[in-house]
Design an enzyme around this catalytic site. Structure first.
Site, PDB file in Angstrom:
ATOM      1  N   GLU A  91      11.728  28.753  -1.560  1.00 44.41           N
ATOM      2  CA  GLU A  91      10.739  28.399  -2.799  1.00 44.41           C
ATOM      3  C   GLU A  91       9.845  28.254  -2.699  1.00 44.41           C
ATOM      4  O   GLU A  91       8.804  29.289  -0.638  1.00 44.41           O
ATOM      5  CB  GLU A  91      11.151  26.384  -2.284  1.00 44.41           C
ATOM      6  N   CYS A 104       2.138  29.181  -1.739  1.00 45.47           N
ATOM      7  CA  CYS A 104       2.613  29.074  -0.445  1.00 45.47           C
ATOM      8  C   CYS A 104       4.085  30.030  -1.288  1.00 45.47           C
ATOM      9  O   CYS A 104       5.057  29.185  -1.125  1.00 45.47           O
ATOM     10  CB  CYS A 104       2.756  27.371  -0.361  1.00 45.47           C
ATOM     11  N   CYS A 111      14.293  28.229   8.830  1.00 48.80           N
ATOM     12  CA  CYS A 111      13.293  28.966  10.293  1.00 48.80           C
ATOM     13  C   CYS A 111      14.225  28.423  11.290  1.00 48.80           C
ATOM     14  O   CYS A 111      15.306  27.331  11.565  1.00 48.80           O
ATOM     15  CB  CYS A 111      12.574  27.904   9.933  1.00 48.80           C
ATOM     16  N   CYS A 115      11.084  22.270  14.615  1.00 46.64           N
ATOM     17  CA  CYS A 115      10.436  21.009  14.762  1.00 46.64           C
ATOM     18  C   CYS A 115      11.328  19.803  13.860  1.00 46.64           C
ATOM     19  O   CYS A 115      11.688  20.014  13.010  1.00 46.64           O
ATOM     20  CB  CYS A 115       8.738  21.599  13.893  1.00 46.64           C
ATOM     21  N   CYS A 118      10.252  18.987  10.118  1.00 43.84           N
ATOM     22  CA  CYS A 118      10.653  19.693   8.835  1.00 43.84           C
ATOM     23  C   CYS A 118      11.413  19.651   8.397  1.00 43.84           C
ATOM     24  O   CYS A 118      12.358  19.793   9.160  1.00 43.84           O
ATOM     25  CB  CYS A 118       9.540  21.132   9.372  1.00 43.84           C
ATOM     26  N   CYS A 335       8.247  20.761   2.828  1.00 42.13           N
ATOM     27  CA  CYS A 335       8.274  22.029   2.752  1.00 42.13           C
ATOM     28  C   CYS A 335      10.052  21.922   2.490  1.00 42.13           C
ATOM     29  O   CYS A 335      10.605  21.199   3.843  1.00 42.13           O
ATOM     30  CB  CYS A 335       7.899  22.627   3.652  1.00 42.13           C
TER      31      CYS A 335
HETATM   32  N1  SAH Z   1       5.607  27.811  10.488  1.00 40.91           N
HETATM   33  C1  SAH Z   1       4.608  28.460  10.489  1.00 40.91           C
HETATM   34  C2  SAH Z   1       4.296  27.782   9.168  1.00 40.91           C
HETATM   35  C3  SAH Z   1       5.340  26.845   7.597  1.00 40.91           C
HETATM   36  S1  SAH Z   1       5.056  25.970   8.476  1.00 40.91           S
HETATM   37  C4  SAH Z   1       4.033  26.748  11.159  1.00 40.91           C
HETATM   38  O1  SAH Z   1       4.360  25.432  11.780  1.00 40.91           O
HETATM   39  O2  SAH Z   1       3.089  26.493  11.241  1.00 40.91           O
HETATM   40  C5  SAH Z   1       3.667  24.911   6.594  1.00 40.91           C
HETATM   41  C6  SAH Z   1       3.076  23.425   8.115  1.00 40.91           C
HETATM   42  O3  SAH Z   1       3.982  23.067   7.554  1.00 40.91           O
HETATM   43  C7  SAH Z   1       3.070  23.296   9.211  1.00 40.91           C
HETATM   44  O4  SAH Z   1       1.485  23.067   9.955  1.00 40.91           O
HETATM   45  C8  SAH Z   1       4.609  22.167   9.571  1.00 40.91           C
HETATM   46  O5  SAH Z   1       4.585  22.241  10.420  1.00 40.91           O
HETATM   47  C9  SAH Z   1       4.014  21.887   8.456  1.00 40.91           C
HETATM   48  N2  SAH Z   1       5.219  20.454   8.084  1.00 40.91           N
HETATM   49  C10 SAH Z   1       6.320  20.559   8.359  1.00 40.91           C
HETATM   50  N3  SAH Z   1       7.016  19.806   7.888  1.00 40.91           N
HETATM   51  C11 SAH Z   1       6.271  18.859   7.531  1.00 40.91           C
HETATM   52  C12 SAH Z   1       6.208  17.356   7.248  1.00 40.91           C
HETATM   53  N4  SAH Z   1       7.495  17.139   7.015  1.00 40.91           N
HETATM   54  N5  SAH Z   1       4.694  17.067   6.820  1.00 40.91           N
HETATM   55  C13 SAH Z   1       3.786  17.582   6.988  1.00 40.91           C
HETATM   56  N6  SAH Z   1       3.894  18.958   6.916  1.00 40.91           N
HETATM   57  C14 SAH Z   1       4.804  19.449   7.414  1.00 40.91           C
END
Ligand code: SAH
Length: 346
Positions: A91, A104, A111, A115, A118, A335
């Site tokens: 996406e 974006c 991935c 995390c 996420c 995301c």
């Molecule tokens: N892998 C990279 C880029 C992609 S994630 C990174 O970790 O920075 C982009 C951002 O969205 C990151 O800061 C990530 O921690 C955040 N993110 C992921 N899931 C989220 C959620 N449920 N709510 C808010 N931010 C989130």
């Protein structure tokens, strides 16, 4: 088959020389691809017919198709899902702001960083996106803007995936969209966001491209950060901060830190104080993000008053911080969600 969006201009020149073509043809093709944004080789009318035929046999333009498309009624954010012939989907989000349009981009299908908050990582990492596939995400966005005679003014590598785990393709993508013969998006308007892969941060510091670095921190003590972000076990906060200081020394640029507030987890005033301690002396900016709700994940959001208190505590301690405005929360908020919802589409 060569993917034309996968070439830097210098690489296209090289490839053309193997085809017995002069260098200036590469520039012409680049202009067709990125300035005129044609959708077929036949439209490249200043190329000799024989070359067009040769290109049609040996190369492709767009390799994806759009599977879904959602527009936010609240703020005009567009979120769309692209699918490739090998049945993978990613996406992309186009966000209109007062200062311009930002896009974006996803750098991996899924991935592997794991995390806990996420959605992108739920099914693991399926494969890398090539630079050309990232370019396609950007061109879909730019074509939507062409209807309004607007352009993409900034790009964030913050979609699904970890760009530092796909470093070379991410850099190639940046070079292609930055090329003055093409989309000409300034490097200062490009942000790469990382979970905190230390070798990538050091490489970026040494590399010299003046792009913006964003680091997803989300917690400022190791125990808590490791429980939210497994990567912290390999690169704990002290090592991460050493790399960040090195980056600032080498580039003279400040770093953005992302901090997603999760209710009852990382959002107390004590957590704010820990964050201030970790960032002390480092030119930085903190983006506080109210965590997006992901159905598969079990957590709550921090209330508005607590977010405000967290922000004020940071500011009181001299930290440069703002609350990130949420975009498109009426269309599949977090995301990776659009992809998860449409898993059966391709
Ligand atoms: N892998 C990279 C880029 C992609 S994630 C990174 O970790 O920075 C982009 C951002 O969205 C990151 O800061 C990530 O921690 C955040 N993110 C992921 N899931 C989220 C959620 N449920 N709510 C808010 N931010 C989130």
């Amino acid at each position: 088959m060569q993917h034309l969006y996968n070439f830097r201009m210098s690489e296209l020149e090289q490839w053309f020389s193997t085809l017995g073509q002069p260098k200036f043809r590469a520039k012409q093709v680049f202009e067709w691809l990125y300035q005129k944004r044609v959708s077929s080789i036949d439209e490249m009318t200043n190329l000799p017919k024989a070359l067009r035929q040769q290109l049609k046999e040996a190369s492709a333009l767009t390799t994806s198709r759009e599977l879904t498309h959602q527009v936010s009624k609240v703020d005009g954010t567009v979120k769309f899902l692209l699918g490739w012939p090998d049945h993978v989907t990613v996406e992309t989000v186009l966000m209109p702001h007062d200062y311009g349009n930002s896009v974006c981009v996803s750098t991996q299908v899924g991935c592997k960083m794991g995390c806990t908050f996420c959605a992108s990582t739920l099914g693991g990492m399926i494969r890398q996106m090539t630079a050309g596939e990232m370019v396609e995400q950007l061109l879909y966005s730019q074509r939507m803007l062409d209807e309004k005679e607007q352009r993409v003014s900034s790009v964030v590598l913050m979609g699904s995936g970890e760009p530092m785990d796909n470093f070379d393709e991410a850099m190639k993508f940046i070079d292609i969209i930055n090329d003055p013969n093409g989309l000409n998006i300034g490097q200062r308007h490009i942000t790469i966001s990382t979970v905190g892969l230390v070798p990538g941060i050091i490489r970026l510091a040494d590399d010299g491209r003046p792009i913006t670095l964003a680091v997803s921190l989300h917690a400022a003590n190791d125990e808590l950060r490791s429980s939210m972000m497994p990567v912290n076990k390999a690169y704990p906060i002290a090592k991460l901060m050493d790399a960040c200081r090195y980056y600032v020394e080498k580039t003279g640029r400040r770093i953005s830190f992302e901090y997603a507030l999760v209710g009852g987890k990382n959002d107390s005033l004590e957590h704010a104080r820990q964050l201030a301690r970790v960032l002390k002396g480092l030119p930085s900016h903190v983006n506080l993000i109210p965590v997006n709700y992901v159905p598969e994940r079990n957590y709550t959001r921090t209330g508005q008053d607590e977010i405000q208190a967290f922000l004020e505590e940071l500011r009181r301690l001299g930290v440069n911080a703002t609350i990130r405005r949420e975009m498109g929360h009426d269309i599949s908020a977090a995301c990776g969600q659009l992809r998860a919802e449409h898993a059966g589409l391709v």
